[in-house]
Scaffold this active site. Structure first.
Site, PDB file in Angstrom:
ATOM      1  N   ASP A  18      25.185  48.437  45.012  1.00  0.00           N
ATOM      2  CA  ASP A  18      23.945  47.667  45.092  1.00  0.00           C
ATOM      3  C   ASP A  18      23.004  48.154  43.990  1.00  0.00           C
ATOM      4  OD1 ASP A  18      21.473  46.638  45.747  1.00  0.00           O
ATOM      5  OD2 ASP A  18      21.528  47.303  47.834  1.00  0.00           O
ATOM      6  N   GLY A  40      20.431  36.063  46.032  1.00  0.00           N
ATOM      7  CA  GLY A  40      21.295  36.973  45.290  1.00  0.00           C
ATOM      8  C   GLY A  40      20.615  38.280  44.920  1.00  0.00           C
ATOM      9  N   VAL A  41      20.901  38.736  43.721  1.00  0.00           N
ATOM     10  CA  VAL A  41      20.377  40.025  43.283  1.00  0.00           C
ATOM     11  C   VAL A  41      18.847  39.950  43.102  1.00  0.00           C
ATOM     12  CG1 VAL A  41      20.785  39.699  40.793  1.00  0.00           C
ATOM     13  CG2 VAL A  41      20.890  41.972  41.765  1.00  0.00           C
ATOM     14  N   ASP A  42      18.360  38.793  42.718  1.00  0.00           N
ATOM     15  CA  ASP A  42      16.909  38.568  42.563  1.00  0.00           C
ATOM     16  C   ASP A  42      16.197  38.829  43.904  1.00  0.00           C
ATOM     17  OD1 ASP A  42      14.525  37.750  41.458  1.00  0.00           O
ATOM     18  OD2 ASP A  42      15.054  35.633  41.270  1.00  0.00           O
ATOM     19  N   SER A 129      24.563  35.593  36.004  1.00  0.00           N
ATOM     20  CA  SER A 129      25.066  34.197  36.052  1.00  0.00           C
ATOM     21  C   SER A 129      26.345  33.974  36.864  1.00  0.00           C
ATOM     22  CB  SER A 129      25.291  33.611  34.649  1.00  0.00           C
ATOM     23  OG  SER A 129      24.056  33.227  34.079  1.00  0.00           O
ATOM     24  N   THR A 130      26.975  35.041  37.382  1.00  0.00           N
ATOM     25  CA  THR A 130      28.273  34.817  38.047  1.00  0.00           C
ATOM     26  C   THR A 130      28.162  34.566  39.553  1.00  0.00           C
ATOM     27  OG1 THR A 130      28.719  37.179  38.397  1.00  0.00           O
ATOM     28  CG2 THR A 130      29.487  36.213  36.329  1.00  0.00           C
ATOM     29  N   GLY A 131      26.930  34.478  40.054  1.00  0.00           N
ATOM     30  CA  GLY A 131      26.747  34.147  41.471  1.00  0.00           C
ATOM     31  C   GLY A 131      26.338  32.691  41.597  1.00  0.00           C
TER      32      GLY A 131
HETATM   33  N1  AR6 Z   1      23.389  44.499  43.499  1.00  0.00           N
HETATM   34  C1  AR6 Z   1      24.232  44.166  42.487  1.00  0.00           C
HETATM   35  N2  AR6 Z   1      24.743  42.921  42.330  1.00  0.00           N
HETATM   36  C2  AR6 Z   1      24.376  41.974  43.227  1.00  0.00           C
HETATM   37  C3  AR6 Z   1      23.493  42.234  44.307  1.00  0.00           C
HETATM   38  C4  AR6 Z   1      22.989  43.566  44.420  1.00  0.00           C
HETATM   39  N3  AR6 Z   1      22.131  43.920  45.384  1.00  0.00           N
HETATM   40  N4  AR6 Z   1      23.339  41.089  45.021  1.00  0.00           N
HETATM   41  C5  AR6 Z   1      24.097  40.153  44.426  1.00  0.00           C
HETATM   42  N5  AR6 Z   1      24.739  40.683  43.357  1.00  0.00           N
HETATM   43  P1  AR6 Z   1      23.211  35.943  41.527  1.00  0.00           P
HETATM   44  P2  AR6 Z   1      22.964  34.331  39.067  1.00  0.00           P
HETATM   45  C6  AR6 Z   1      25.669  40.057  42.410  1.00  0.00           C
HETATM   46  O1  AR6 Z   1      23.491  34.714  42.327  1.00  0.00           O
HETATM   47  O2  AR6 Z   1      24.344  33.813  39.206  1.00  0.00           O
HETATM   48  C7  AR6 Z   1      18.995  33.709  42.270  1.00  0.00           C
HETATM   49  O3  AR6 Z   1      18.606  32.920  43.368  1.00  0.00           O
HETATM   50  C8  AR6 Z   1      26.373  38.794  42.848  1.00  0.00           C
HETATM   51  O4  AR6 Z   1      27.472  39.093  43.711  1.00  0.00           O
HETATM   52  O5  AR6 Z   1      22.286  36.943  42.091  1.00  0.00           O
HETATM   53  O6  AR6 Z   1      22.492  34.809  37.729  1.00  0.00           O
HETATM   54  C9  AR6 Z   1      18.001  33.645  41.120  1.00  0.00           C
HETATM   55  O7  AR6 Z   1      16.677  33.472  41.561  1.00  0.00           O
HETATM   56  C10 AR6 Z   1      26.861  38.253  41.500  1.00  0.00           C
HETATM   57  O8  AR6 Z   1      28.027  38.974  41.102  1.00  0.00           O
HETATM   58  O9  AR6 Z   1      22.617  35.565  40.063  1.00  0.00           O
HETATM   59  C11 AR6 Z   1      18.469  32.449  40.336  1.00  0.00           C
HETATM   60  O10 AR6 Z   1      17.954  31.246  40.855  1.00  0.00           O
HETATM   61  C12 AR6 Z   1      25.715  38.663  40.556  1.00  0.00           C
HETATM   62  O11 AR6 Z   1      24.945  39.643  41.275  1.00  0.00           O
HETATM   63  C13 AR6 Z   1      19.962  32.499  40.510  1.00  0.00           C
HETATM   64  O12 AR6 Z   1      20.204  33.171  41.747  1.00  0.00           O
HETATM   65  C14 AR6 Z   1      24.807  37.515  40.141  1.00  0.00           C
HETATM   66  O13 AR6 Z   1      24.613  36.621  41.219  1.00  0.00           O
HETATM   67  C15 AR6 Z   1      20.627  33.273  39.417  1.00  0.00           C
HETATM   68  O14 AR6 Z   1      22.012  33.184  39.569  1.00  0.00           O
END
Ligand code: AR6
Length: 188
Positions: A18, A40-42, A129-131
């Site tokens: 995390d 997600g991570v945000d 970008s991979t989520g």
């Molecule tokens: N620690 C590390 N990695 C994480 C965590 C964490 N706590 N939580 C999720 N991930 P995403 P995106 C991984 O969707 O694709 C948001 O709503 C996750 O498994 O967070 O860039 C923003 O506000 C994946 O591998 O980001 C935007 O609207 C990676 O982080 C949108 O999502 C990215 O997944 C951005 O989408």
């Protein structure tokens, strides 16, 4: 499985877990252009860091009207261990012919450049970008690692000594490891 590599005096380390628990001086947030948080991570970063981060994001929004894809902005880390959060916006995957790779590379480059400007020594990236944005994992890992390696080859006057790539799941870790071996100095 290759998990770390030293390149041009900088340790690139693959870490599973995390990112909100990262001990690095800065962590990168995969934000959206509004800078107002999301899932997600945000969502995890804003939850763990508390409201101070969102307040600063709102101030940046008021000054520059959000953050376009590929760009990056910096705030404090609030309650996080990290002193800074660099918010960048990756591309939404639309099939791969819409300069997704270029925008993803810019997101890494601009985050690294901002870290250098702020004299940050250690930084952790999530897999941008991979989520929710749907970028295929292996392709995104290849872009991330190539961009970091190219950046390190060119950098001058940047105090960075450690870059962590934080994989939230084993498949992201495997994709990073595969790409990292292509970055190895012996293979260039
Ligand atoms: N620690 C590390 N990695 C994480 C965590 C964490 N706590 N939580 C999720 N991930 P995403 P995106 C991984 O969707 O694709 C948001 O709503 C996750 O498994 O967070 O860039 C923003 O506000 C994946 O591998 O980001 C935007 O609207 C990676 O982080 C949108 O999502 C990215 O997944 C951005 O989408």
């Amino acid at each position: 499985m290759l998990k770390e590599l030293e390149l041009h005096g900088v340790l690139i380390k693959l870490v599973q877990g995390d990112i909100t628990r990262s001990q690095t001086e800065a962590i990168v947030n995969a934000a959206n252009s509004s800078l107002l948080g999301g899932g997600g991570v945000d969502g995890a970063i804003h939850r763990a860091g508390g409201p101070a981060i969102l307040e600063e994001c709102k101030q940046i929004r008021a000054m520059q009207g959000g953050c376009p894809p590929g760009q990056a902005v910096i705030t404090g880390g609030g309650k996080l261990k990290a002193r800074h959060v660099i918010h960048t916006v990756g591309p939404i995957w639309r099939g791969g012919r819409n300069n997704e790779a270029g925008v993803l590379a810019e997101a890494y480059q601009n985050s690294l450049a901002l870290a250098c400007d702020y004299e940050i020594k250690s930084i952790a990236f999530p897999s941008i970008s991979t989520g929710a944005y749907g970028y295929p994992l292996e392709e995104a890992a290849a872009v991330a690692i190539k961009t970091i390696c190219d950046f390190l080859a060119r950098k001058s006057d940047c105090p960075l000594t450690e870059i962590h790539l934080v994989a939230f799941d084993p498949s992201t870790m495997a994709a990073y490891s595969e790409s990292l071996s292509n970055c190895s100095p012996q293979k260039t």
